[in-house]
Scaffold this motif. Structure first.
Motif, PDB file in Angstrom:
ATOM      1  N   ASP A  37      19.089 -15.482 -19.048  1.00 55.58           N
ATOM      2  CA  ASP A  37      20.021 -14.370 -18.866  1.00 55.58           C
ATOM      3  C   ASP A  37      20.770 -14.073 -20.157  1.00 55.58           C
ATOM      4  O   ASP A  37      20.955 -12.904 -20.524  1.00 55.58           O
ATOM      5  N   THR A  40      18.421 -12.347 -22.494  1.00 55.77           N
ATOM      6  CA  THR A  40      18.056 -11.013 -21.999  1.00 55.77           C
ATOM      7  C   THR A  40      19.127  -9.994 -22.333  1.00 55.77           C
ATOM      8  O   THR A  40      18.851  -8.933 -22.891  1.00 55.77           O
ATOM      9  N   LEU A  83      29.309 -11.979 -16.892  1.00 60.39           N
ATOM     10  CA  LEU A  83      28.564 -13.088 -16.296  1.00 60.39           C
ATOM     11  C   LEU A  83      29.399 -14.360 -16.342  1.00 60.39           C
ATOM     12  O   LEU A  83      29.420 -15.142 -15.386  1.00 60.39           O
ATOM     13  N   VAL A 118      20.538 -11.242  -9.388  1.00 59.06           N
ATOM     14  CA  VAL A 118      19.417 -10.691 -10.158  1.00 59.06           C
ATOM     15  C   VAL A 118      18.900  -9.413  -9.501  1.00 59.06           C
ATOM     16  O   VAL A 118      18.617  -8.419 -10.183  1.00 59.06           O
ATOM     17  N   GLN A 121      20.909  -6.385 -10.359  1.00 61.31           N
ATOM     18  CA  GLN A 121      20.782  -5.923 -11.740  1.00 61.31           C
ATOM     19  C   GLN A 121      19.552  -5.046 -11.966  1.00 61.31           C
ATOM     20  O   GLN A 121      19.386  -4.480 -13.048  1.00 61.31           O
ATOM     21  N   ARG A 133      25.689  -8.867 -12.267  1.00 57.90           N
ATOM     22  CA  ARG A 133      25.918  -9.898 -13.284  1.00 57.90           C
ATOM     23  C   ARG A 133      27.006 -10.879 -12.857  1.00 57.90           C
ATOM     24  O   ARG A 133      26.932 -12.072 -13.150  1.00 57.90           O
ATOM     25  N   ILE A 218      14.048  -8.601 -16.237  1.00 59.84           N
ATOM     26  CA  ILE A 218      15.216  -9.082 -15.505  1.00 59.84           C
ATOM     27  C   ILE A 218      14.786  -9.848 -14.261  1.00 59.84           C
ATOM     28  O   ILE A 218      15.220 -10.980 -14.014  1.00 59.84           O
ATOM     29  N   GLN A 221      13.535 -13.602 -13.380  1.00 57.76           N
ATOM     30  CA  GLN A 221      14.464 -14.696 -13.091  1.00 57.76           C
ATOM     31  C   GLN A 221      14.342 -15.190 -11.654  1.00 57.76           C
ATOM     32  O   GLN A 221      14.762 -16.308 -11.342  1.00 57.76           O
TER      33      GLN A 221
END
Length: 569
Positions: A37, A40, A83, A118, A121, A133, A218, A221
């Motif tokens: 994350d 990313t 986050l 996730v 997002q 997030r 994304i 994950q």
């Protein structure tokens, strides 16, 4: 191996080293959730399509190669650091999750929370993206506390540093994977740059049976969360947690699996007695509340808690996440033509040197590695800062932008050296120490406070850095910023001096000790003299059971003599 009723201080040892590493590696996989994350978001915020989706347009920027789209400093700070706001609260709640649900099932539940974040997002609406997030961060915060807790309680003491260090290694691998995926998609001019890539497939050598793959940078994950939760379901619960809950039979079965011995063997019984004795002494002295974490007790709970809180804060103050959050944009501002490649190089250095570092933890020692790492990072960061402010800053001339290539190479080289020192010391060692310095009675609470400190500093640094580094903007969306640029490395170099001083006065040497022997070290030794006392524990084969029984017998003997004296009087 433990033996006899009093044990030998061997800690959890196993006849199958491979089995111990495999079990702990499953738990350590949780680091990929955070590492991927981090990598990313650092690359996504520099992509054109993401900027066009979530950013703002300014016609004055059309000549700078970004089509006029940019993300304001306040939004950049928010999307990167939010986050960590979620992880802060996730880490705090790791105590009830770890002590009520358990280390094992707490990790499984954490993966479900992370997966929800996730999924959110994947939306192209700014509020949904931000909420996603936060929720993903909540899951990462839980994982970041429960993984080293589980590993430290289950790992053989002889390789505990290596095994718990696997969590940091997983973080670096996650960041590296993110950098590679994003480098492959960075030039796409639609959502496939950051949400999905449809260019991956495989087949046999004749070209048939091709399988079409949709890779979502994304949403990949989800895979990391599935691997972690699936692996944890197959692993035993922490025996120390089971003894904490007085689930004696389950604890011995779990110890048997970890030690690859029958659950009713003398070795398993001796180890269970060692853990239970230490726990009984701790619980007799402390009730195990949050207040007890800060009491000045015989176990030095307050000192140990503040050590955990502060060392996690100092890890963030080394400035490492500046590179992994904002490295791509920083290298771009420094005039480097392909910042994505440089970011990959930094991630490779981080991963490779973490592999080196986790093998040194149980050989060189925790305290010594932290001292060496602080000195190395300090020197490297000051060199980056000095070169950057003297000859490394690009400047505009009539002929165009002038960049000092030699200075650029020096900046890249010493940035990588700085990362190497971090990766071999303050990266993995801090997580190892966080998992082993707390007594069992307050371990979940102490670790939750310590890891929450990490994420609080992570959030603060992640949010403040753009305001420190970026240039001020004008117009409707004007934002004032300090425009420090490369001068920010003077700050990080100064904080590394603080890391050095803190280590010398607060961090003991715990190499080769079981968790219960570490309790003895804190009860009987000073920090500066901890290495000598550690050697004494190992040389004399001291255990908590032996020491506690000896002290108890001595007290009873003294009381007997006192009673005899009274009678004579």
């Amino acid at each position: 191996m433990a033996g006899g009723a009093a044990g030998t201080g061997g800690g959890i040892e196993t006849s199958s080293l491979l089995w111990a590493i495999i079990m702990s590696a499953f738990a350590g996989f949780g680091g990929i959730l955070f590492g991927y994350d981090t990598g990313t978001i650092g690359g996504i915020i520099a992509m054109n399509d993401w900027l066009m989706t979530f950013g703002k347009f300014d016609s004055s920027l059309l000549d700078n190669g970004n089509n006029g789209w940019y993300i304001p400093t306040n939004d950049k700070s928010l999307v990167v650091s939010i986050l960590s706001a979620g992880t802060f609260f996730g880490a705090l709640l790791a105590f009830p999750m770890g002590d009520k649900v358990g280390r094992k099932w707490g990790l499984v539940a954490s993966c479900a929370v992370f997966s929800l974040g996730v999924g959110l997002q994947l939306d192209d609406k700014w509020p949904t993206f931000i909420v996603g997030r936060v929720i993903a961060g909540f899951g990462v915060g839980l994982v970041s506390c429960l993984v080293p807790m589980y590993q430290s309680e289950c790992a053989p003491k002889s390789i505990r540093g290596l095994i718990v260090g696997l969590y940091q290694l997983a973080i670096t691998i996650g960041a590296l994977l993110a950098a590679v995926v994003l480098n492959a998609t960075k030039n796409r001019q639609d959502h496939s740059a950051w949400r999905h890539c449809r260019s991956l497939f495989w087949g046999n050598r004749w070209g048939d049976n091709l399988v079409f793959i949709t890779l979502v940078p994304i949403a990949v994950q989800f895979v990391w969360a599935a691997v972690l939760s699936g692996g944890m379901i197959m692993l035993p619960e922490s025996p120390r947690y089971l003894l904490l809950k007085n689930r004696q039979a389950e604890a011995r079965r779990a110890l048997g699996r970890l030690m690859t011995l029958p659950h009713d063997s003398p070795e398993v019984e001796a180890e269970a007695l060692e853990i239970a004795t230490a726990l009984a002494v701790e619980l007799k002295a402390d009730a195990g509340s949050y207040i007890d974490c800060f009491r000045s007790t015989e176990n030095r709970n307050g000192f140990r808690t503040w050590t955990g809180i502060l060392m996690q804060g100092w890890q963030q103050l080394t400035g490492i996440n500046f590179i992994f959050y904002y490295g791509t944009t920083f290298f771009k501002q420094a005039g480097i033509s392909n910042p994505f490649i440089i970011q990959i190089i930094a991630d490779v250095v981080n991963t490779v040197m973490t592999i080196v570092g986790i093998q040194l933890i149980d050989r060189v020692g925790r305290r010594r590695l932290l001292l060496i790492g602080a000195i190395g990072m300090c020197l490297s960061e000051f060199i980056v800062a000095i070169v950057g402010v003297t000859v490394g800053t690009p400047h505009q001339t009539a002929a165009g932008l002038v960049v000092n290539i030699t200075a650029q190479r020096v900046l890249i080289a010493f940035t990588c050296i700085y990362i190497a020192f971090f990766a071999t010391s303050w990266g993995p060692v801090i997580w190892v120490l966080t998992g082993e310095i707390f007594p069992l009675g307050i371990r979940a609470k102490g670790m939750s406070l310590s890891v929450a400190s990490n994420w609080l500093w992570n959030f603060g640094i992640g949010y403040a850095t753009p305001y420190l580094v970026d240039q001020s903007t004008t117009g409707v969306n004007a934002v004032k910023a300090a425009n420090l640029g490369v001068k920010v490395f003077f700050i990080w170099g100064g904080t590394c001096v603080g890391c050095l001083i803190f280590t010398y006065f607060f961090i003991p040497e715990t190499k080769g000790l079981s968790l219960e022997q570490i309790d003895l070290l804190y009860r009987e030794s000073t920090i500066i003299g901890s290495n000598e006392y550690r050697k004494k524990i190992l040389a004399e084969n001291e255990t908590f059971v032996k020491t506690y029984v000896h002290e108890k017998e001595k007290v009873e003997e003294d009381q007997h003599h006192d009673d005899g004296s009274h009678e004579k009087v």
